[in-house]
Design a protein around this motif. Structure first.
Motif, short mmCIF file in Angstrom:
data_model
loop_
_atom_site.label_atom_id
_atom_site.label_comp_id
_atom_site.label_asym_id
_atom_site.label_seq_id
_atom_site.Cartn_x
_atom_site.Cartn_y
_atom_site.Cartn_z
N PRO A 60 -1.59 15.97 -14.55
CA PRO A 60 -0.43 15.65 -13.71
C PRO A 60 -0.81 14.71 -12.58
O PRO A 60 -1.93 14.77 -12.06
CB PRO A 60 -0.01 17.02 -13.16
CG PRO A 60 -0.58 18.01 -14.11
CD PRO A 60 -1.86 17.42 -14.60
N PRO A 61 0.10 13.83 -12.16
CA PRO A 61 -0.20 12.88 -11.09
C PRO A 61 -0.24 13.54 -9.72
O PRO A 61 0.24 14.66 -9.55
CB PRO A 61 0.94 11.86 -11.18
CG PRO A 61 2.08 12.66 -11.73
CD PRO A 61 1.47 13.64 -12.70
N CYS A 62 -0.80 12.81 -8.76
CA CYS A 62 -0.92 13.32 -7.40
C CYS A 62 -0.93 12.12 -6.46
O CYS A 62 -1.30 11.00 -6.86
CB CYS A 62 -2.20 14.12 -7.26
SG CYS A 62 -2.41 14.94 -5.67
N ASP A 63 -0.52 12.33 -5.21
CA ASP A 63 -0.53 11.27 -4.20
C ASP A 63 -1.98 10.88 -3.90
O ASP A 63 -2.71 11.62 -3.24
CB ASP A 63 0.17 11.77 -2.94
CG ASP A 63 0.32 10.69 -1.88
OD1 ASP A 63 -0.46 9.70 -1.90
OD2 ASP A 63 1.19 10.83 -1.01
N GLN A 64 -2.40 9.72 -4.38
CA GLN A 64 -3.80 9.31 -4.23
C GLN A 64 -4.17 8.99 -2.80
O GLN A 64 -5.35 9.09 -2.42
CB GLN A 64 -4.10 8.12 -5.15
CG GLN A 64 -4.01 8.46 -6.63
CD GLN A 64 -4.92 9.62 -7.00
OE1 GLN A 64 -6.13 9.60 -6.76
NE2 GLN A 64 -4.34 10.67 -7.61
N ALA A 65 -3.20 8.62 -1.98
CA ALA A 65 -3.49 8.39 -0.56
C ALA A 65 -3.93 9.69 0.10
O ALA A 65 -4.86 9.71 0.92
CB ALA A 65 -2.27 7.81 0.15
N LEU A 66 -3.29 10.79 -0.27
CA LEU A 66 -3.68 12.10 0.27
C LEU A 66 -5.06 12.50 -0.25
O LEU A 66 -5.85 13.08 0.50
CB LEU A 66 -2.64 13.16 -0.13
CG LEU A 66 -1.34 13.17 0.67
CD1 LEU A 66 -0.39 14.22 0.09
CD2 LEU A 66 -1.59 13.46 2.14
N GLY A 89 -11.29 14.58 -5.51
CA GLY A 89 -10.61 13.94 -6.63
C GLY A 89 -9.89 14.97 -7.47
O GLY A 89 -10.14 16.17 -7.36
N GLN A 90 -8.98 14.49 -8.30
CA GLN A 90 -8.23 15.40 -9.16
C GLN A 90 -9.11 15.95 -10.28
O GLN A 90 -9.97 15.25 -10.81
CB GLN A 90 -7.01 14.70 -9.74
CG GLN A 90 -5.88 14.49 -8.74
CD GLN A 90 -4.62 14.07 -9.44
OE1 GLN A 90 -4.37 12.87 -9.60
NE2 GLN A 90 -3.81 15.03 -9.86
N ALA A 91 -8.82 17.19 -10.65
CA ALA A 91 -9.64 17.90 -11.63
C ALA A 91 -9.28 17.54 -13.06
O ALA A 91 -8.11 17.57 -13.45
CB ALA A 91 -9.50 19.40 -11.44
N VAL A 92 -10.31 17.20 -13.82
CA VAL A 92 -10.24 17.16 -15.28
C VAL A 92 -11.05 18.36 -15.75
O VAL A 92 -12.25 18.44 -15.47
CB VAL A 92 -10.84 15.85 -15.84
CG1 VAL A 92 -10.95 15.91 -17.35
CG2 VAL A 92 -10.00 14.66 -15.40
N THR A 93 -10.42 19.31 -16.41
CA THR A 93 -11.06 20.59 -16.69
C THR A 93 -11.61 20.67 -18.12
O THR A 93 -11.09 20.03 -19.03
CB THR A 93 -10.08 21.75 -16.48
OG1 THR A 93 -8.99 21.64 -17.41
CG2 THR A 93 -9.53 21.75 -15.05
#
Length: 241
Positions: A11-17, A58-62
């Protein structure tokens, strides 16, 4: 374990945050979450940084793996995009190393921010020399298998924490925090305020104030109804009874 399945997207996420979260320490972000969500998001102290001084977010790839089998790890790294963090579990097993220097070299070439492993790693001298951001719960030179089963980008439990694909992983020398996407904005906003406040506190400390004064510790002691006695423990008649 989860069904042997691979999801190619998270799922996407606000990359600035996410980028701003990388500026703050795990302790600050953890403190700025509500008490229960903050504790639920903090991986156990067994999860340790191989290279102190590094910080990632960073966002998780599990990847959920069979103990001693790294098939899912390879696929997760192949799917992960630059700036993302690969999070690996094999149920806490340490029979085979889930990561070595060759796989880390591949991950670095892809721009992967870091790798979190509930399990064993090896080639640690080379990984330290590379200064590659990796956190793990064990070190074991044992060979891994690549037979499966495995699942990629499914919800997992890693070092006591439920982590969903796309959650924001923040890691530094203090440990690893997995922030659910819907809690990221609040955690970052709180850390922003906390960082500014700490600048003020450091200025007061340099000016000669004590942390005891600045934090109002005496009032907290009084609120806790802690009695102070102007004598030693050995001189207190009540303690000698």
């Amino acid at each position: 374990m989860a069904a042997s399945i691979i999801y190619r997207r998270i799922p996407p996420c606000d990359q600035a945050l996410v980028r701003e979260a990388a500026r703050y320490g795990v302790a600050d972000l953890h403190e700025c979450m509500a008490v229960i969500p903050g504790r639920m998001a903090l991986l156990k102290p067994e999860m340790k940084a191989l290279n102190p001084g590094l910080r990632v977010a960073g966002q998780a790839v599990t990847a959920q793996n069979f103990p001693g089998d790294a098939l899912g790890v390879h696929k997760a790294i192949q799917l992960a995009e630059a700036g993302q963090v690969v999070v690996v579990t094999c149920g806490g097993g340490t029979d085979g190393a889930m990561l070595g220097d060759l796989l880390a070299t591949y991950a670095r070439a892809k721009g992967i921010a870091g790798i979190i492993i509930e399990g064993a790693i090896r080639d640690t001298d080379a990984l330290r020399e590379m200064r590659f951001p990796v956190w793990s719960t064990a070190i074991n030179s044992a060979h891994d298998e690549k037979r499966g089963p495995a699942a990629v980008n499914v919800p997992i439990v890693c070092s006591g924490v439920s982590i969903k694909p796309g959650d924001v992983i923040c890691a530094d020398g203090d440990g690893v925090l997995a922030i659910p996407r819907h809690l990221l904005a609040g955690a970052v906003a709180g850390a922003r305020v906390r960082a500014a406040k700490e600048i003020e506190i450091r200025a007061k400390l340099k000016a000669g104030k004590t942390l005891f004064e600045i934090m109002g510790i005496q009032s907290l002691i009084e609120a806790a109804e802690m009695e102070e006695r102007d004598c030693t423990w050995a001189d207190d008649p009540e303690m000698q009874a």
